[in-house]
Design a protein around this motif. Structure first.
Motif, PDB file in Angstrom:
ATOM      1  N   ARG A 132       0.797  -1.258   0.093  1.00 14.14           N
ATOM      2  CA  ARG A 132      -0.064  -0.112   0.026  1.00 14.14           C
ATOM      3  C   ARG A 132       0.811   1.421  -0.134  1.00 14.14           C
ATOM      4  O   ARG A 132       0.353   2.234   0.271  1.00 14.14           O
ATOM      5  N   ASP A 133       2.105   1.118  -0.240  1.00 13.11           N
ATOM      6  CA  ASP A 133       3.088   2.039  -0.357  1.00 13.11           C
ATOM      7  C   ASP A 133       3.141   2.880   0.848  1.00 13.11           C
ATOM      8  O   ASP A 133       3.499   4.142   0.733  1.00 13.11           O
ATOM      9  N   PHE A 134       2.991   2.191   1.968  1.00  9.10           N
ATOM     10  CA  PHE A 134       3.668   3.057   3.252  1.00  9.10           C
ATOM     11  C   PHE A 134       5.093   2.834   3.448  1.00  9.10           C
ATOM     12  O   PHE A 134       5.746   3.835   3.255  1.00  9.10           O
ATOM     13  N   TYR A 135       5.676   1.679   3.662  1.00  7.52           N
ATOM     14  CA  TYR A 135       7.108   1.411   3.725  1.00  7.52           C
ATOM     15  C   TYR A 135       7.365   0.260   3.726  1.00  7.52           C
ATOM     16  O   TYR A 135       6.630  -0.703   3.927  1.00  7.52           O
ATOM     17  N   ASP A 136       8.436  -0.298   3.489  1.00  7.93           N
ATOM     18  CA  ASP A 136       9.404  -1.431   3.503  1.00  7.93           C
ATOM     19  C   ASP A 136       9.766  -1.855   4.552  1.00  7.93           C
ATOM     20  O   ASP A 136       9.892  -3.196   5.188  1.00  7.93           O
ATOM     21  N   VAL A 137      10.390  -0.965   5.480  1.00  5.56           N
ATOM     22  CA  VAL A 137      10.971  -1.081   6.744  1.00  5.56           C
ATOM     23  C   VAL A 137      10.591  -0.011   7.674  1.00  5.56           C
ATOM     24  O   VAL A 137      10.449   1.216   7.484  1.00  5.56           O
ATOM     25  N   TRP A 138      10.418  -0.275   8.704  1.00  5.12           N
ATOM     26  CA  TRP A 138       9.997   0.734   9.662  1.00  5.12           C
ATOM     27  C   TRP A 138      11.320   1.120  10.828  1.00  5.12           C
ATOM     28  O   TRP A 138      11.807   0.335  11.051  1.00  5.12           O
ATOM     29  N   MET A 139      11.426   2.453  10.791  1.00  8.43           N
ATOM     30  CA  MET A 139      12.557   2.998  11.645  1.00  8.43           C
ATOM     31  C   MET A 139      11.990   3.949  12.518  1.00  8.43           C
ATOM     32  O   MET A 139      12.380   5.182  12.345  1.00  8.43           O
ATOM     33  N   PRO A 140      11.348   3.694  13.572  1.00  8.47           N
ATOM     34  CA  PRO A 140      10.883   4.559  14.300  1.00  8.47           C
ATOM     35  C   PRO A 140      11.961   5.631  15.212  1.00  8.47           C
ATOM     36  O   PRO A 140      11.586   6.348  15.671  1.00  8.47           O
ATOM     37  N   GLU A 141      13.171   4.972  15.156  1.00  9.60           N
ATOM     38  CA  GLU A 141      14.153   5.609  15.733  1.00  9.60           C
ATOM     39  C   GLU A 141      14.632   6.944  15.175  1.00  9.60           C
ATOM     40  O   GLU A 141      15.060   7.820  15.841  1.00  9.60           O
ATOM     41  N   ALA A 142      14.279   7.197  14.054  1.00  8.71           N
ATOM     42  CA  ALA A 142      14.360   8.373  13.327  1.00  8.71           C
ATOM     43  C   ALA A 142      13.016   9.503  13.287  1.00  8.71           C
ATOM     44  O   ALA A 142      13.156  10.354  12.848  1.00  8.71           O
ATOM     45  N   ALA A 143      12.166   8.949  14.011  1.00  8.29           N
ATOM     46  CA  ALA A 143      10.943   9.832  14.302  1.00  8.29           C
ATOM     47  C   ALA A 143      11.036  10.494  15.726  1.00  8.29           C
ATOM     48  O   ALA A 143      11.919  10.192  16.484  1.00  8.29           O
ATOM     49  N   PRO A 144      10.600  11.720  15.719  1.00 14.13           N
ATOM     50  CA  PRO A 144      10.571  12.605  16.912  1.00 14.13           C
ATOM     51  C   PRO A 144       9.808  11.535  18.115  1.00 14.13           C
ATOM     52  O   PRO A 144       8.850  10.750  17.819  1.00 14.13           O
TER      53      PRO A 144
END
Length: 128
Positions: A38-50
């Protein structure tokens, strides 16, 4: 080879490469198996989020002064060694492969991804 800064959930661009979600939370109501399709993401990297606290601050920012305060705090969070190393890795990868980082926000100018773009550029990332 380059890194793109994108809005998650939008159609992928040609040669976009791996899409990385730099968000605190996965998309609501979307099964994990469908995130990439669904074109969200292939890999989740919450460490780069605020942090959660800063996400709330960004969403409540009603003035340029409020936004500047958010940017300063987010830059400070991303200055911690483990997060700075992530930024260094993304910047280095942008010289070798195509990839994208993104968030759900509609307006990049009032989204952490605008700051992420700046941080990556400061580290020498190739940005498209």
């Amino acid at each position: 080879m380059a890194i793109r800064v994108v809005r998650l959930g939008t159609p992928r661009l040609p040669n976009e490469g791996l899409r990385i979600g730099t968000v605190r939370r996965p998309p609501r109501g979307v099964p994990k198996a469908e995130f990439a399709a669904r074109d969200f993401y292939d890999v989740w990297m919450p460490e780069a989020a605020p942090s959660d606290e800063l996400v709330k601050q960004a969403q409540a920012a009603a003035s340029d002064k409020d936004w500047a305060a958010f940017k300063k705090k987010y830059r400070s969070e991303m200055g911690h060694p483990e997060k700075a190393r992530l930024l260094d890795l993304l910047a280095a990868l942008s010289h070798r492969t195509d990839l994208a980082v993104g968030c759900y926000c509609e307006d990049e100018a009032h989204c952490h991804r605008s700051v992420l773009r700046e941080l990556l550029a400061e580290r020498g990332a190739v940005i498209r």
